[in-house]
Design a protein around this motif. Structure first.
Motif, PDB file in Angstrom:
ATOM      1  N   ILE A  87      94.355  32.274  65.334  1.00 56.63           N
ATOM      2  CA  ILE A  87      94.247  33.615  65.921  1.00 56.63           C
ATOM      3  C   ILE A  87      92.786  33.943  66.195  1.00 56.63           C
ATOM      4  O   ILE A  87      92.428  34.387  67.298  1.00 56.63           O
ATOM      5  CB  ILE A  87      94.909  34.646  64.978  1.00 56.63           C
ATOM      6  N   SER A  88      91.905  33.675  65.234  1.00 56.43           N
ATOM      7  CA  SER A  88      90.506  34.044  65.461  1.00 56.43           C
ATOM      8  C   SER A  88      89.898  33.171  66.554  1.00 56.43           C
ATOM      9  O   SER A  88      89.077  33.649  67.344  1.00 56.43           O
ATOM     10  CB  SER A  88      89.711  33.939  64.161  1.00 56.43           C
ATOM     11  N   PHE A  89      90.303  31.923  66.632  1.00 56.14           N
ATOM     12  CA  PHE A  89      89.794  31.046  67.696  1.00 56.14           C
ATOM     13  C   PHE A  89      90.102  31.634  69.075  1.00 56.14           C
ATOM     14  O   PHE A  89      89.249  31.682  69.957  1.00 56.14           O
ATOM     15  CB  PHE A  89      90.381  29.642  67.522  1.00 56.14           C
ATOM     16  N   VAL A  94      82.602  38.729  66.336  1.00 57.12           N
ATOM     17  CA  VAL A  94      83.332  39.099  65.118  1.00 57.12           C
ATOM     18  C   VAL A  94      84.436  38.076  64.846  1.00 57.12           C
ATOM     19  O   VAL A  94      84.645  37.643  63.710  1.00 57.12           O
ATOM     20  CB  VAL A  94      83.908  40.527  65.253  1.00 57.12           C
ATOM     21  N   ALA A  95      85.118  37.636  65.924  1.00 60.42           N
ATOM     22  CA  ALA A  95      86.171  36.634  65.747  1.00 60.42           C
ATOM     23  C   ALA A  95      85.584  35.341  65.191  1.00 60.42           C
ATOM     24  O   ALA A  95      86.208  34.663  64.368  1.00 60.42           O
ATOM     25  CB  ALA A  95      86.878  36.377  67.071  1.00 60.42           C
ATOM     26  N   LEU A  96      84.360  35.008  65.620  1.00 57.55           N
ATOM     27  CA  LEU A  96      83.719  33.794  65.089  1.00 57.55           C
ATOM     28  C   LEU A  96      83.479  33.937  63.587  1.00 57.55           C
ATOM     29  O   LEU A  96      83.709  33.005  62.821  1.00 57.55           O
ATOM     30  CB  LEU A  96      82.398  33.535  65.808  1.00 57.55           C
ATOM     31  N   LEU A  97      83.024  35.132  63.168  1.00 54.45           N
ATOM     32  CA  LEU A  97      82.783  35.340  61.737  1.00 54.45           C
ATOM     33  C   LEU A  97      84.086  35.188  60.961  1.00 54.45           C
ATOM     34  O   LEU A  97      84.112  34.576  59.883  1.00 54.45           O
ATOM     35  CB  LEU A  97      82.177  36.717  61.504  1.00 54.45           C
ATOM     36  N   VAL A  98      85.177  35.719  61.531  1.00 50.85           N
ATOM     37  CA  VAL A  98      86.480  35.589  60.859  1.00 50.85           C
ATOM     38  C   VAL A  98      86.871  34.117  60.776  1.00 50.85           C
ATOM     39  O   VAL A  98      87.319  33.625  59.737  1.00 50.85           O
ATOM     40  CB  VAL A  98      87.548  36.408  61.611  1.00 50.85           C
ATOM     41  N   LEU A  99      86.660  33.394  61.891  1.00 48.32           N
ATOM     42  CA  LEU A  99      86.993  31.970  61.919  1.00 48.32           C
ATOM     43  C   LEU A  99      86.229  31.220  60.836  1.00 48.32           C
ATOM     44  O   LEU A  99      86.799  30.420  60.093  1.00 48.32           O
ATOM     45  CB  LEU A  99      86.654  31.393  63.292  1.00 48.32           C
ATOM     46  N   ILE A 100      84.928  31.503  60.735  1.00 49.86           N
ATOM     47  CA  ILE A 100      84.125  30.802  59.732  1.00 49.86           C
ATOM     48  C   ILE A 100      84.631  31.155  58.338  1.00 49.86           C
ATOM     49  O   ILE A 100      84.766  30.284  57.470  1.00 49.86           O
ATOM     50  CB  ILE A 100      82.636  31.164  59.905  1.00 49.86           C
TER      51      ILE A 100
END
Lengths: 570, 147, 192
Positions: free
Chosen positions: A445-447, A489-495
């Motif tokens: 989802i975050s990707f 923000v999505a990248l931070l969630v992904l990490i």
């Protein structure tokens, strides 16, 4: 070349003496340990690649803010970050993990051999790779800073320190890449030769599991395409350090030649990493659909077709670079053509699912996620492959979103597919399903929330090489900026979700439930080893497996078990 | 892997020394070396005539002949499995492809609505310098753009 | 660690000895490396008529002598292979030594030739032709050096009667180095 001593014909003397810690873990010749070394080196480098992505995404979303753990990002550092992110992720993550790690670990096990054909060459290949990684990391800390000319290293920017402003960084970057090529050339020769010659008795070409085919074809693609770039790298190194004039137009050179040398390799490279990832899907989907892989032969032909066609498309990266417009027409046609075999392959995987009894285990979820995500990447590629449309899309975030929809599925979703599927074989223990599913959904989802907004900003006109959009009033609008913040923000969630994976990996490696030798009830040879994880030599030397049938015999009518291992006579 | 690999041979070739079938006497190879030397002399003396077509034939045509002889008699590719042929030929074909697709951009300096100003300047400068003396010492020209 | 031969190395599903197959694949990867240099050189050469003025300064006599040296070393390499076929390791080692001597002679001529050219002021950064001249011949010369070193190891083993199949394999590599020179010679020296 030949690494074994002839007089030592009693092949397995090494069995009889206990190997010291150093022999086993630091300088191993066992293919499984070399595979794991590649795997963990690649994952370690992925941390750097991810960190660089974090740095420049933060700068784009919150310009000139002090980035936590990094500080203020200068324009030079921004350029270095995007360059090193691309280089690390392709050459030090996707290549070592997908080709080298899985190739080393899987090829001998899947073809029923005790090791690679040349174990010491294999070890040398890893050592060269390790040196290349060290040189690359060292290049980040030299005076002048890390190379910032993008992973494509286009001259004239890369050809002269007066332009690149990184006198040491650019040469070290080039040397690191060249060493990495040498490592994978040695590794690739080993893979191809092992699969050609080392197969178990009875294993015909259509009994070879698809992943082995795909890794070998990928190695051949790499070998046949990288040569001109090796030559080009030497020429560029001379340009940088001797003042020759191959690529700098000010001195009479031709920068377009470098672009051709680079992309003649660069485009097949996409397929070099794609094929192993699709091969993993070909292994995982039949197991969890309990159904034979649909049309083995056609999957193979589409693979070969993709491989051959991948040599005919490279100039679609250069439509606006000043190439001959007539060639642009040719390359548009070939680029659109290559979507045919890849689409065919995706259809065959979907056809394998049709009517199967599907189990949504973690590896299966990743395999399905790969098909979904790569489909988006492939379809958006059609826009960019058409030369007319590409004039508008070129160097926008649309391109960035497109190739991340291909490379992220390849390098990460593909790796997670293979890693979660073969984890019991690598470490003898099962991974935690719940954590695995949380990781899967969080990542997927975050990707999508990173890169779907980037399609929109690209269509909105975002040029990809801009350090601070506030300097461009027409691009510094709130609606575009909000999309950039959403992606960051999505990248931070992904990490954040990757920490679940790291925890799950290391916890399960030591404390997971014991898996048994064939937890997925799969048919291929790696699941038939007497020990789990397999010991040195994989099978007892006097009891190597013999192959009687193809690799995907699931739910065969009239049999009690729904799977029929390749080495079972009846 | 290839269709040839369909049949499981399973022999232990790995330790052996290649082809045991036909061992040529040393004189066979010395004769071939003699032919190669004659071809070398021809390829050096041919261009001395100064006729362009003969230069091309003797220099490059004979290079291919020499290469063919080395491949056939010294590398024994004629008795090798076809798969080796396919691999070698494929890599050569890819290089021809590379040349064919890149040469319109690099070899030619102008075309439909484009012109490589920097390369043309370099050619003009080199020819002018060559008219005076053969050295062609390079002096950095001012930055020129490639359209 | 005791060097041992894995079962994978002793199998031969294709019928081609494993080590020899690896050498052939190595040559495939070498063809594209030299192919990249030569294709780049060729398209520049055809697009730059002024390079003919630079090429007249190359010394055909030394180039031709070096061709003869490499052709002769190819002969000794194939004679070493022939001796290995008959099982005569000592003879194979001697022929390999002769090949190494050829490699050294080649490098000596090369050094002499480059020395003279650099004295005259033709250095890699003089212009495009000399850049390609030194790069292409330099990559080739590095292959000559590597080949000579490998042959020294193979000759040592062959003298003791071990690993005779390697004589053929290193010979294949050597013939390839010879082949590259066969094409470099007219491209760099004769075409004027």
């Amino acid at each position: 070349m030949s690494v074994a001593h002839d007089h030592d014909h009693g092949a397995h003397d090494a069995h009889h003496h206990e190997m010291s810690f150093i022999e086993k873990y630091i300088f191993p010749t066992d293919h499984k340990y070399i595979g794991k070394q590649y795997m963990f080196t690649g994952m370690f480098m992925a941390l750097f690649g991810g960190f660089y992505a974090y740095v420049f995404r933060m700068q784009l979303a919150f310009p000139n803010m002090s980035v936590p753990f990094f500080g203020r990002v200068s324009p030079m550092e921004y350029n270095a970050a995007i360059t090193q992110h691309g280089t690390v992720m392709i050459f030090w993550v996707a290549m070592p993990v997908l080709i080298a790690a899985f190739g080393n670990f899987l090829i001998p096990l899947l073809i029923g051999a005790d090791d690679m054909a040349f174990p010491r060459l294999n070890r040398l290949s890893y050592q060269i790779f390790l040196v290349s990684a060290v040189v690359l990391i060292a290049s980040w800390f030299v005076p002048g800073g890390a190379f910032g000319g993008a992973w494509t290293a286009y001259p004239p920017l890369s050809a002269d320190a007066r332009y690149s402003l990184t006198p040491m960084g650019s040469s070290m970057w080039l040397i690191a890449v060249a060493l990495e090529f040498a490592a994978f050339l040695l590794g690739g020769i080993n893979f191809i030769v092992t699969a050609m010659n080392g197969r178990a008795p009875g294993m015909k070409w259509n009994d070879v599991p698809m992943i082995v085919w795909m890794i070998c074809i990928a190695s051949i693609l790499f070998m046949a395409s990288v040569g001109p770039l090796v030559a080009g790298a030497i020429m560029l190194l001379f340009d940088q350090n001797l003042g020759t004039n191959f690529f700098d137009p000010r001195r009479g050179g031709d920068p377009i030649l470098w672009q051709h040398l680079f992309w003649f390799f660069g485009h097949p490279e996409v397929y070099v990493v794609l094929l192993p990832a699709t091969g993993m899907c070909a292994e995982v989907i039949p197991v969890f659909a309990r159904k034979k892989l649909f049309a083995y032969d056609t999957v193979l032909y589409t693979t070969i077709g993709t491989g051959v066609l991948s040599f005919f498309v490279w100039a679609h990266h250069q439509f606006v670079a000043g190439i001959d417009p007539r060639m642009a027409n040719v390359f548009t046609i070939t680029t659109v053509l290559i979507s045919i075999p890849i689409a065919e392959m995706v259809f065959l995987y979907i056809a394998t699912l049709y009517g199967g009894s599907i189990r949504y285990t973690v590896p299966m979820l990743w395999a399905l996620g790969f098909i979904f995500a790569f489909l988006i990447g492939g379809v958006t590629g059609i826009y960019l492959g058409a030369s007319g449309a590409d004039i508008y899309f070129h160097d926008t975030y649309f391109v960035v979103a497109h190739f991340h929809y291909t490379f992220f599925p390849i390098a990460f979703i593909g790796t997670f597919t293979g890693f979660t599927y073969w984890f019991p074989k690598m470490f003898g223990r099962m991974m935690n399903e719940t954590l695995g599913k949380i990781h899967f959904f969080g990542t997927m989802i975050s990707f999508n929330f990173i890169f779907l907004p980037l399609f929109a900003t690209g269509l909105g006109g975002d040029h990809r090489r801009i350090y601070n959009y506030n300097n461009f009033p027409e691009l510094a609008t709130p609606d575009l900026q909000n999309l950039r913040i959403l992606a960051t923000v999505a990248l931070l969630v992904l990490i954040a979700f990757q920490f679940i994976f790291i925890y799950n990996t290391f916890y399960s490696m030591f404390f997971g439930p014991i898996s048994g030798t064939n937890p997925w009830k799969a048919t291929t040879l790696e699941w038939t080893t007497p020990e789990n994880p397999p010991g040195h030599g994989n099978w007892p030397p006097d009891n190597m497996p013999t192959v009687y049938r193809g690799p995907y015999e699931y739910s065969v009518p009239g049999r009690e078990d729904d799977f029929w291992p390749q080495n079972q006579q009846s | 892997m290839s269709a040839e690999a369909t049949h499981d041979h399973g022999h232990d070739h790995g330790a052996g020394g290649g082809h045991h079938e036909h061992i040529h006497p040393p004189s066979h190879y010395v004769k071939i070396w003699g032919v190669l030397c004659v071809l070398l002399v021809v390829s050096v003396t041919g261009p001395m005539l100064g006729i362009k077509i003969i230069t091309l034939i003797t220099a490059f045509g004979i290079a291919f002949v020499k290469a063919g002889i080395v491949i056939k008699y010294f590398m024994h590719l004629d008795t090798e499995k076809p798969i080796i042929w396919y691999a070698l030929i494929t890599s050569v074909v890819f290089m021809v492809l590379f040349f064919a697709a890149v040469s319109p951009d690099v070899m030619k300096h102008e075309g439909t609505r484009w012109e490589n100003v920097a390369a043309k300047a370099e050619v003009a400068r080199g020819l002018a310098a060559g008219a005076e003396h053969g050295g062609g010492e390079h002096e950095p020209a001012p930055a020129a753009e490639v359209h | 660690m005791a060097a041992f031969r894995p079962i994978a190395n002793t199998r031969s599903a294709t019928g081609i000895p494993t080590a020899k197959l690896a050498v052939w694949w190595l040559l495939v990867s070498e063809i594209v490396i030299f192919g990249g240099v030569l294709a780049s050189y060729l398209m520049h050469r055809l697009g730059h008529p002024e390079w003919a003025n630079y090429a007249v300064h190359t010394q055909t006599a030394i180039g031709a002598t070096n061709t003869l040296v490499l052709l002769s070393s190819s002969l000794t390499a194939v004679l070493a292979h022939q001796a290995a076929q008959t099982g005569d390791g000592k003879k194979a080692a001697k022929f390999l030594l002769a090949t190494i001597a050829g490699a050294c002679l080649f490098l000596c001529f090369k050094a002499y030739e480059w020395h003279g050219e650099i004295e005259e002021g033709f250095v890699p950064w003089t212009n495009g032709f000399w850049a390609f001249y030194y790069t292409a011949a330099g990559i080739h010369a590095s292959h000559v050096i590597v080949g000579a070193i490998i042959m020294a190891f193979v000759a040592k083993d062959a003298y003791a009667g071990r690993d005779l199949h390697r004589v053929e394999n290193v010979g294949l590599y050597w013939h390839f180095v010879d082949l590259v020179w066969i094409f470099l010679f007219p491209l760099l020296y004769i075409a004027k």
